[in-house]
Scaffold this motif. Sequence first.
Motif, PDB file in Angstrom:
ATOM      1  N   VAL A   1      43.351  39.949  44.269  1.00  0.00           N
ATOM      2  CA  VAL A   1      42.345  39.479  45.218  1.00  0.00           C
ATOM      3  C   VAL A   1      41.108  40.335  45.013  1.00  0.00           C
ATOM      4  O   VAL A   1      41.133  41.554  45.268  1.00  0.00           O
ATOM      5  CB  VAL A   1      42.834  39.580  46.682  1.00  0.00           C
ATOM      6  CG1 VAL A   1      41.748  39.103  47.632  1.00  0.00           C
ATOM      7  CG2 VAL A   1      44.104  38.767  46.881  1.00  0.00           C
TER       8      VAL A   1
ATOM      9  N   LEU B   1      37.912  42.371  45.364  1.00  0.00           N
ATOM     10  CA  LEU B   1      37.254  43.080  46.459  1.00  0.00           C
ATOM     11  C   LEU B   1      35.780  43.272  46.110  1.00  0.00           C
ATOM     12  O   LEU B   1      35.438  43.273  44.937  1.00  0.00           O
ATOM     13  CB  LEU B   1      37.938  44.432  46.679  1.00  0.00           C
ATOM     14  CG  LEU B   1      39.445  44.380  46.974  1.00  0.00           C
ATOM     15  CD1 LEU B   1      40.002  45.784  47.124  1.00  0.00           C
ATOM     16  CD2 LEU B   1      39.731  43.549  48.212  1.00  0.00           C
TER      17      LEU B   1
ATOM     18  N   ASP C   1      46.898  44.963  40.839  1.00  0.00           N
ATOM     19  CA  ASP C   1      45.853  45.950  41.127  1.00  0.00           C
ATOM     20  C   ASP C   1      46.452  47.304  41.517  1.00  0.00           C
ATOM     21  O   ASP C   1      45.755  48.322  41.508  1.00  0.00           O
ATOM     22  CB  ASP C   1      44.975  45.475  42.302  1.00  0.00           C
ATOM     23  CG  ASP C   1      43.718  44.755  41.842  1.00  0.00           C
ATOM     24  OD1 ASP C   1      43.181  45.145  40.789  1.00  0.00           O
ATOM     25  OD2 ASP C   1      43.285  43.826  42.536  1.00  0.00           O
TER      26      ASP C   1
ATOM     27  N   GLY D   1      30.449  50.143  28.747  1.00  0.00           N
ATOM     28  CA  GLY D   1      31.213  50.446  27.536  1.00  0.00           C
ATOM     29  C   GLY D   1      32.159  51.631  27.670  1.00  0.00           C
ATOM     30  O   GLY D   1      32.666  52.134  26.670  1.00  0.00           O
TER      31      GLY D   1
ATOM     32  N   ARG E   1      23.689  48.853  39.756  1.00  0.00           N
ATOM     33  CA  ARG E   1      22.676  47.973  39.151  1.00  0.00           C
ATOM     34  C   ARG E   1      21.296  48.420  39.573  1.00  0.00           C
ATOM     35  O   ARG E   1      21.036  48.628  40.753  1.00  0.00           O
ATOM     36  CB  ARG E   1      22.873  46.536  39.608  1.00  0.00           C
ATOM     37  CG  ARG E   1      23.929  45.890  38.845  1.00  0.00           C
ATOM     38  CD  ARG E   1      23.681  44.532  38.285  1.00  0.00           C
ATOM     39  NE  ARG E   1      24.957  44.174  37.674  1.00  0.00           N
ATOM     40  CZ  ARG E   1      25.176  44.123  36.372  1.00  0.00           C
ATOM     41  NH1 ARG E   1      24.192  44.277  35.534  1.00  0.00           N
ATOM     42  NH2 ARG E   1      26.374  43.876  35.901  1.00  0.00           N
TER      43      ARG E   1
HETATM   44  N1  LIG Z   1      40.777  43.579  43.389  1.00  0.00           N
HETATM   45  C1  LIG Z   1      39.879  44.163  42.614  1.00  0.00           C
HETATM   46  N2  LIG Z   1      40.268  44.728  41.452  1.00  0.00           N
HETATM   47  C2  LIG Z   1      39.368  45.333  40.617  1.00  0.00           C
HETATM   48  O1  LIG Z   1      39.744  45.863  39.561  1.00  0.00           O
HETATM   49  C3  LIG Z   1      37.983  45.329  41.001  1.00  0.00           C
HETATM   50  C4  LIG Z   1      37.636  44.717  42.210  1.00  0.00           C
HETATM   51  N3  LIG Z   1      38.594  44.169  42.997  1.00  0.00           N
HETATM   52  N4  LIG Z   1      36.352  44.694  42.615  1.00  0.00           N
HETATM   53  C5  LIG Z   1      35.284  45.213  41.801  1.00  0.00           C
HETATM   54  C6  LIG Z   1      35.748  46.296  40.867  1.00  0.00           C
HETATM   55  C7  LIG Z   1      34.845  46.528  39.679  1.00  0.00           C
HETATM   56  N5  LIG Z   1      35.647  46.263  38.501  1.00  0.00           N
HETATM   57  C8  LIG Z   1      35.159  46.255  37.201  1.00  0.00           C
HETATM   58  C9  LIG Z   1      35.842  45.719  36.134  1.00  0.00           C
HETATM   59  C10 LIG Z   1      35.297  45.657  34.865  1.00  0.00           C
HETATM   60  C11 LIG Z   1      34.040  46.134  34.607  1.00  0.00           C
HETATM   61  C12 LIG Z   1      33.454  46.033  33.244  1.00  0.00           C
HETATM   62  O2  LIG Z   1      34.041  45.470  32.341  1.00  0.00           O
HETATM   63  N6  LIG Z   1      32.231  46.521  33.018  1.00  0.00           N
HETATM   64  C13 LIG Z   1      31.532  46.475  31.737  1.00  0.00           C
HETATM   65  C14 LIG Z   1      30.166  45.855  31.821  1.00  0.00           C
HETATM   66  C15 LIG Z   1      30.037  44.689  32.723  1.00  0.00           C
HETATM   67  C16 LIG Z   1      28.581  44.330  33.001  1.00  0.00           C
HETATM   68  O3  LIG Z   1      27.804  44.210  32.057  1.00  0.00           O
HETATM   69  O4  LIG Z   1      28.265  44.172  34.187  1.00  0.00           O
HETATM   70  C17 LIG Z   1      31.328  47.870  31.231  1.00  0.00           C
HETATM   71  O5  LIG Z   1      31.326  48.816  32.029  1.00  0.00           O
HETATM   72  O6  LIG Z   1      31.116  48.025  30.032  1.00  0.00           O
HETATM   73  C18 LIG Z   1      33.362  46.713  35.641  1.00  0.00           C
HETATM   74  C19 LIG Z   1      33.907  46.768  36.921  1.00  0.00           C
HETATM   75  C20 LIG Z   1      36.873  45.864  38.898  1.00  0.00           C
HETATM   76  N7  LIG Z   1      37.001  45.901  40.218  1.00  0.00           N
END
Ligand SMILES: Nc1nc(=O)c2c([nH]1)NC[C@@H]1CN(c3ccc(C(=O)N[C@@H](CCC(=O)O)C(=O)O)cc3)C=[N+]21
Length: 285
Positions: A92, A94, A116, A256, A229
Amino acid sequence: MDGKEVAVVVQEKIKKQTAEWIKRTGQTPKLTAVVVGKNAASQFYVRSKKKAAMEVGFISEIIELPAKVTEVELLACIKELNQDVTVHGILVQLPLPQHIDEHKVICQIDVYKDVDGFHPEQVGALSIGLNGLAPCTPAGIIELLKYYKIKISGKHAVVIGRSNIVGKPIANMLLKLDATVTITHSQTQNLAEITRGADILIVSIGQPHFLTADLVKEGAVVIDVGINRTEAGKLIGDVDFEGVKEKVFAITPVPGGVGPMTISMLLDNTLVAFKRIVSVENKEK
Ligand SMILES: Nc1nc(=O)c2c([nH]1)NC[C@@H]1CN(c3ccc(C(=O)N[C@@H](CCC(=O)O)C(=O)O)cc3)C=[N+]21
């Protein structure tokens, strides 16, 4: 440390294993993500997760619920997924809208499908060292440290941030790997003194470029969990990468770094959940 590269290595392994398990069991791991509302970031992340899941050979589905969905409706949706034998992982996304109790929702997810690793039972399992599904971001950080052969045992690891999804679980995992762990947060006094003593620094507070070179010991390992951001839409971390990189032994960039690893570990958890579920089914037969 290149999270993108390591994420690919991890996903290749998962892909191979997935193909073997599909052949052996005739079943395919399925990850279902539930996203509430039209938050652009949430939609983007959930789609990245689905894409990655399909790339390793899983079935993946996104359930989109309107922002005004009631808590009761969301809980019913999760209950249905719990009972659906074709679903092995439930996520789910968040944050949830204000009118929904996040804790209640997390508790509703079947522990065996909680990829998760947020369910209190899994949090407890992690803290007493039992096997369970570990939260994806901390698990990804550990995987990165191991890939780059960073010594953890005996080292002083300092965690900045005490969230349930990063700060607390990464502290637990580092402790299990015999680090000496300090957790710091917004009320910590003499923060600089503590961070300058860190061999491994994990920064997860959501403040753009908070960690500057003066807060870091020469030769330290720095992990940046921040995803901020800028107004121009650029993604920046909690660490001033340019300022810090000259001083440290290793550092993760944003983007990255940790982000791609989070997704890899989600896939890993889904495969683990799948294996557990199909093994139990076979024993029951
Ligand atoms: N239930 C739940 N589980 C989560 O795991 C969860 C969540 N809610 N809510 C939000 C956060 C955030 N999160 C990310 C996952 C991948 C990147 C990711 O792949 N980022 C890329 C770039 C992405 C871009 O360009 O915006 C990077 O850092 O290289 C980032 C953030 C998982 N979350």
